[in-house]
Design an enzyme around this catalytic site. Structure first.
Site: not given
Ligand code: IDP
Ligand code: MG
Length: 154
Positions: A12, A52, A115, A118, A131
């Protein structure tokens, strides 16, 4: 060799800006996964919103789209045995603060909204294919053999 699988992975914008592309690629290479496609690109909002789409009703959606379009990303496809699940394991939890040391998010991040990486979700079957198709044309996926494949697989 057991069944090979492909998964979509993206460093990212935070990971790109922090110079972590090489570290992330090294981890997958060292594990024995095979890179079959890579593209360094700036994502536009349409692509971000489609990628997303499952989160469009979440309160963090707009911020997530802002973030993922805020700078270039390194989009990749990695192939290997059980690749989707293995990559997710190497990534750690969604929240870096909850991720074990040794995982990418556990070693390289602290905050949920930054984080680093992805990866397609093994709990959402078909997300890898979806994807990969969204980011790559068929001819951009390269079929090749790693020279060490007979030492990676029984
Ligand atoms: P993942 O990336 O581990 O699959 P997902 O639940 O699919 O997690 O969420 C996609 C992305 O959205 C996460 O990687 C993170 O960057 C962001 N995200 C998820 N939950 C939150 C939140 O509560 N606050 C801010 N960003 C979030
Ligand atoms: Mg996800």
């Amino acid at each position: 060799m057991s069944e090979q699988e492909r998964t979509f992975v993206m460093v990212k914008p935070d990971g790109v800006q922090r110079g972590l592309i090489g570290d992330v690629i090294s981890r997958f290479e060292d594990r024995g996964l095979k890179l079959v496609a890579a593209k360094f690109k700036q994502i536009d909002r349409d692509l971000a919103e489609e990628h997303y789409g499952e989160h469009e009703d979440k309160p963090f959606f707009d911020g997530l789209v802002d973030f993922i379009t805020s700078g270039p990303v390194m989009a990749m496809v990695w192939e290997g045995q059980d690749a989707v699940r293995q990559v997710r394991g190497m990534m750690g939890e969604t929240d870096p603060a909850e991720s074990a040391p040794g995982t990418i998010r556990g070693d390289l991040g602290l905050d949920l909204g930054r984080n680093v990486i992805h990866g397609s979700d093994h709990e959402d079957p078909g997300s890898n294919e979806r994807e990969i198709e969204l980011f790559f044309d068929d001819e951009e996926l390269v079929d090749w053999e790693r020279v060490d494949e007979t030492w990676l697989y029984e």
